[in-house]
Structure formats: structure tokens, C-alpha cells
Design an enzyme around this catalytic site. Structure first.
Site, PDB file in Angstrom:
ATOM      1  N   ARG A 186       0.883  -1.179   0.000  1.00  0.00           N
ATOM      2  CA  ARG A 186       0.000   0.000   0.000  1.00  0.00           C
ATOM      3  C   ARG A 186       0.909   1.213   0.000  1.00  0.00           C
ATOM      4  O   ARG A 186       1.712   1.397   0.930  1.00  0.00           O
ATOM      5  CB  ARG A 186      -0.900   0.003   1.238  1.00  0.00           C
ATOM      6  CG  ARG A 186      -1.547   1.360   1.471  1.00  0.00           C
ATOM      7  CD  ARG A 186      -2.644   1.335   2.504  1.00  0.00           C
ATOM      8  NE  ARG A 186      -3.812   0.638   2.008  1.00  0.00           N
ATOM      9  CZ  ARG A 186      -5.018   0.700   2.574  1.00  0.00           C
ATOM     10  NH1 ARG A 186      -5.209   1.431   3.662  1.00  0.00           N
ATOM     11  NH2 ARG A 186      -6.030   0.035   2.062  1.00  0.00           N
ATOM     12  N   HIS A 234      -7.606   0.969  -6.182  1.00  0.00           N
ATOM     13  CA  HIS A 234      -7.753   0.044  -5.039  1.00  0.00           C
ATOM     14  C   HIS A 234      -8.433  -1.239  -5.526  1.00  0.00           C
ATOM     15  O   HIS A 234      -9.584  -1.518  -5.192  1.00  0.00           O
ATOM     16  CB  HIS A 234      -8.593   0.736  -3.963  1.00  0.00           C
ATOM     17  CG  HIS A 234      -8.502   0.093  -2.604  1.00  0.00           C
ATOM     18  ND1 HIS A 234      -7.654  -0.955  -2.314  1.00  0.00           N
ATOM     19  CD2 HIS A 234      -9.167   0.365  -1.447  1.00  0.00           C
ATOM     20  CE1 HIS A 234      -7.805  -1.293  -1.041  1.00  0.00           C
ATOM     21  NE2 HIS A 234      -8.715  -0.518  -0.495  1.00  0.00           N
ATOM     22  N   GLN A 282     -10.241  -3.991  -3.222  1.00  0.00           N
ATOM     23  CA  GLN A 282     -11.527  -3.562  -2.668  1.00  0.00           C
ATOM     24  C   GLN A 282     -12.664  -3.834  -3.649  1.00  0.00           C
ATOM     25  O   GLN A 282     -13.718  -4.356  -3.274  1.00  0.00           O
ATOM     26  CB  GLN A 282     -11.474  -2.054  -2.356  1.00  0.00           C
ATOM     27  CG  GLN A 282     -12.772  -1.513  -1.797  1.00  0.00           C
ATOM     28  CD  GLN A 282     -13.084  -2.074  -0.427  1.00  0.00           C
ATOM     29  OE1 GLN A 282     -12.231  -2.032   0.453  1.00  0.00           O
ATOM     30  NE2 GLN A 282     -14.286  -2.597  -0.226  1.00  0.00           N
ATOM     31  N   ASP A 334     -17.580   7.022  -0.834  1.00  0.00           N
ATOM     32  CA  ASP A 334     -16.315   6.848  -0.111  1.00  0.00           C
ATOM     33  C   ASP A 334     -16.031   8.164   0.606  1.00  0.00           C
ATOM     34  O   ASP A 334     -16.707   9.177   0.369  1.00  0.00           O
ATOM     35  CB  ASP A 334     -15.205   6.494  -1.123  1.00  0.00           C
ATOM     36  CG  ASP A 334     -13.854   6.157  -0.465  1.00  0.00           C
ATOM     37  OD1 ASP A 334     -13.819   5.908   0.759  1.00  0.00           O
ATOM     38  OD2 ASP A 334     -12.836   6.149  -1.178  1.00  0.00           O
ATOM     39  N   CYS A 358     -16.376   1.397   1.107  1.00  0.00           N
ATOM     40  CA  CYS A 358     -15.219   0.531   1.379  1.00  0.00           C
ATOM     41  C   CYS A 358     -14.757   0.622   2.830  1.00  0.00           C
ATOM     42  O   CYS A 358     -14.059  -0.262   3.311  1.00  0.00           O
ATOM     43  CB  CYS A 358     -14.075   0.884   0.435  1.00  0.00           C
ATOM     44  SG  CYS A 358     -13.419   2.548   0.649  1.00  0.00           S
ATOM     45  N   ARG A 386     -13.178  -8.923   1.676  1.00  0.00           N
ATOM     46  CA  ARG A 386     -11.771  -8.600   1.411  1.00  0.00           C
ATOM     47  C   ARG A 386     -10.905  -9.826   1.737  1.00  0.00           C
ATOM     48  O   ARG A 386      -9.992 -10.173   1.001  1.00  0.00           O
ATOM     49  CB  ARG A 386     -11.316  -7.408   2.282  1.00  0.00           C
ATOM     50  CG  ARG A 386     -11.949  -6.067   1.934  1.00  0.00           C
ATOM     51  CD  ARG A 386     -11.473  -5.536   0.600  1.00  0.00           C
ATOM     52  NE  ARG A 386     -10.035  -5.394   0.550  1.00  0.00           N
ATOM     53  CZ  ARG A 386      -9.346  -4.359   1.036  1.00  0.00           C
ATOM     54  NH1 ARG A 386      -9.982  -3.344   1.587  1.00  0.00           N
ATOM     55  NH2 ARG A 386      -8.027  -4.302   0.924  1.00  0.00           N
TER      56      ARG A 386
HETATM   57  N1   CP Z   1     -11.126  -0.350   2.717  1.00  0.00           N
HETATM   58  C1   CP Z   1      -9.832  -0.389   3.097  1.00  0.00           C
HETATM   59  O1   CP Z   1      -8.915  -0.618   2.306  1.00  0.00           O
HETATM   60  O2   CP Z   1      -9.651  -0.186   4.437  1.00  0.00           O
HETATM   61  P1   CP Z   1      -8.261   0.024   5.205  1.00  0.00           P
HETATM   62  O3   CP Z   1      -7.751   1.390   4.824  1.00  0.00           O
HETATM   63  O4   CP Z   1      -8.640  -0.063   6.654  1.00  0.00           O
HETATM   64  O5   CP Z   1      -7.306  -1.052   4.785  1.00  0.00           O
HETATM   65  N1  NVA Z   2     -10.210   6.752  -0.871  1.00  0.00           N
HETATM   66  C1  NVA Z   2      -9.736   6.277   0.406  1.00  0.00           C
HETATM   67  C2  NVA Z   2      -9.900   4.792   0.498  1.00  0.00           C
HETATM   68  C3  NVA Z   2      -9.467   4.201   1.801  1.00  0.00           C
HETATM   69  C4  NVA Z   2      -9.609   2.703   1.862  1.00  0.00           C
HETATM   70  C5  NVA Z   2      -8.291   6.691   0.606  1.00  0.00           C
HETATM   71  O1  NVA Z   2      -7.483   6.542  -0.313  1.00  0.00           O
HETATM   72  O2  NVA Z   2      -7.983   7.219   1.680  1.00  0.00           O
END
Ligand code: CP
Ligand code: NVA
Length: 308
Positions: free
Chosen positions: A107, A134, A137, A225, A266, A294
Site C-alpha cells: 500500500r 484500489h 476492494q 467513499d 469501502c 476482502r
Molecule cells: N477499505 C480499506 O482498504 O480499508 P483500510 O484502509 O482499513 O485497509
Molecule cells: N479513498 C480512500 C480509500 C481508503 C480505503 C483513501 O485513499 O484514503
């Protein structure tokens, strides 16, 4: 090398195979406690690095639990604690990690980091979120939709809010899984124009409708989101809230969608900003099924990448 970098980079048959594997693996665990190992141990003897340059709850725990259930071992690495965060190149990091581990999940911020990792690693790399997309997700979201409502092909999905990284993966998935996608949000927060053009050139039905009430008409699924993503500057918070307030998913908006429309987010959510608690905890919501899936879908993604 089978990486999992984005939904538009895998073949539709492979994506469908991943969902089918995930459904089967989920079914096989019904009634088991979380720490019970799967009957099959496809990751036995495998070591998986989980690298986080941004915070995470779901991605972190679901990958960790998933690897262990399949008999593998994990190593959780925070970007700031690694030499990666102190000037070592991504290419060198990728080559070094490939000597120790069998799979890398990362990530990170810039998509370029993920792509360089994948270019130089000699083991598979999985995208656990970048500023741009992502994919894990949205694989979980498609699995969740189909568990509740059957095939997603031909359905109408409406995204209300910021045209962000999670939206991008929905746009990639629309082409691969054959659903129609409507974006509703303020123009300054529109999705990337190249993304829309590329999707439309492939024949994907993606529309923009500024009026959220009109956008959700006939929707099988309404998604939103957070209004401020992890990579957005905090200084943009107030402006974004003002721009997005009219796109909140509330009971009134959901009542304009199909009566059996689902609601997804998400998570993590800012309750009563992008969606009201009434919707998040209401009859349309499947947010915790998404979170659970997930785990199952990522287990299937790891098997796909490792060919096991
Ligand atoms: N939805 C998601 O990826 O959550 P986290 O940021 O908690 O991993
Ligand atoms: N759009 C959000 C998703 C988190 C899972 C971010 O990137 O912070």
C-alpha cells in the site's frame, strides 16, 4: 510473473476465476473459527511481505489472517521503518525483498512506486491501494454484489462523491465485468478524464450526471467513499466538504434508487458526512459483507498470483 496491479490489467476470465475461488473458499469455512486453518494449505512454506506506507485496518488484518489461514507466514512492514522511507530505491528494495519472500503486497502513495516494485521484483506484487486505485476492494465489492443480487453484468452502479482511487477501480471493473457506471459529484472532483476516455473507447457505459437525485434513478447499487482520502491535503478538507455536501448518501437519496438497491462503502467512513448512519446501518447496506469479503477475495488473489 502474475502480479495483481489493477483490475484492467488482468484478463476477465482470471478475474471471474478469482471470484469463484473466493466464493468456494468462503463456503468451505462456514462454521469455522477465524483461527482455524483451511483444509487446503496452498501457502504452506510461503512467506508474504505486507508493506504499508499509509494506515490500514481492513487490508492489513485481512491479508494477514488470509495468509495464515492458507498456511503461509506474514511479515508486516511499515514504509517509514524500512530503508525505502530513507532513500533506498524502490528497485533495490524490490530485488532484496524478492530474495526473502514469495509474495509482496504494498500500500503506497504514487502508482509509480507500485509499478517499479512490480518491474524489479522477481516475485508477484499485489496492489493494496495507491493514490490512483484500489483493485482488491472492488473485487470484494463485486463478490458482495453478486452474493446478494446475482450477476453484476448489465446492472447500474452509481458512485456519489469524489472521483477518487476507489472510483477508478470501479471504472476498470465496469469494462471487465460488463456493468454500467454513473458518476455523480461536483465537476472539480471529477474522475480522471483519461480514465473515462479509455473506458469509453473500450465501449464501457460510463456517464456523468451532476444531479444526484437523477443519477440514482434505476440504480442497483449506490456507492460512496470518504470525501478526503489519505493522500489529499488536510487543507482541502473544508473546501471538499462544501463541494460534496449535496452528494451525501442519505435515506432520501436511496429512496430514489431501485427499491432493492444495495449501498456500499469501502470503509473507513466518516459517518453522517458522505453517508448517514441511517443508510450505513439500514436495510440497503452491505458494508460489513464488503469488509469480510476482502479476506476471501484476497486469499483467491494470492493463490492466483502464486499459481497454487
Ligand atoms: N477499505 C480499506 O482498504 O480499508 P483500510 O484502509 O482499513 O485497509
Ligand atoms: N479513498 C480512500 C480509500 C481508503 C480505503 C483513501 O485513499 O484514503
Amino acid at each position: 510473473m502474475t502480479h495483481f496491479l489493477d483490475i484492467d490489467k488482468s484478463k476477465p476470465e482470471a478475474l471471474r476465476g478469482i471470484i469463484n475461488t473466493a466464493l468456494g473458499m468462503k463456503q468451505a469455512r462456514v462454521g469455522l473459527s477465524k483461527g482455524t486453518l483451511d483444509a487446503d494449505q496452498p501457502l504452506s512454506g510461503q512467506m508474504v511481505a505486507l508493506i504499508f506506507e499509509k494506515p490500514s485496518t481492513r487490508t492489513r488484518v485481512s491479508f494477514d489472517v488470509g495468509v495464515r489461514q492458507m498456511g503461509g507466514q506474514t511479515m508486516l512492514l511499515s514504509g517509514t521503518d524500512m530503508q525505502l522511507g530513507h532513500g533506498e530505491t524502490i528497485a533495490d528494495t524490490a530485488r532484496v525483498l524478492s530474495r526473502y519472500v514469495d509474495l509482496i503486497m504494498i500500500r503506497t502513495f504514487e502508482e509509480a512506486t507500485l509499478l517499479e516494485m512490480a518491474d524489479f521484483a522477481t516475485v508477484p506484487v499485489i496492489n493494496g491501494l495507491t493514490n490512483k486505485s484500489h483493485p482488491c476492494q472492488i473485487m470484494a465489492d463485486i463478490m458482495t454484489f453478486e452474493e446478494h443480487r446475482g450477476p453484476i453484468n448489465g446492472r447500474k452502479i452509481v458512485w456519489s462523491g469524489d472521483g477518487n482511487n476507489v472510483f477508478t477501480s470501479f471504472a476498470h471493473a465496469a469494462g471487465q465485468f460488463g456493468f454500467n457506471l454513473t458518476f455523480t459529484g461536483p465537476e472539480p472532483l471529477d474522475p480522471d478524464q483519461n480514465l473515462l476516455k479509455k473506458a469509453r473507447d473500450k465501449g464501457v457505459n460510463i456517464t456523468i450526471e451532476r444531479d444526484p437525485q437523477k443519477a440514482v434513478q434505476g440504480a442497483d447499487l449506490v456507492v460512496t467513499d470518504t470525501w478526503v482520502s489519505m493522500h489529499d491535503p488536510q487543507s482541502a478538507r473544508e473546501r471538499r466538504h462544501n463541494q460534496l455536501r449535496g452528494y451525501q448518501v442519505n435515506t432520501d437519496l436511496m429512496s430514489k434508487a431501485k427499491p432493492d438497491a444495495l449501498f456500499m462503502h469501502c470503509l473507513p467512513a466518516h459517518r453522517d458526512d458522505e453517508a448517514t448512519s441511517e443508510v450505513m446501518d439500514g436495510p440497503h447496506s452491505v458494508i460489513f459483507d464488503e469488509a469480510e469479503n476482502r479476506l476471501h477475495v484476497q486469499k483467491a488473489i494470492m493463490r492466483h498470483c502464486l499459481g497454487v
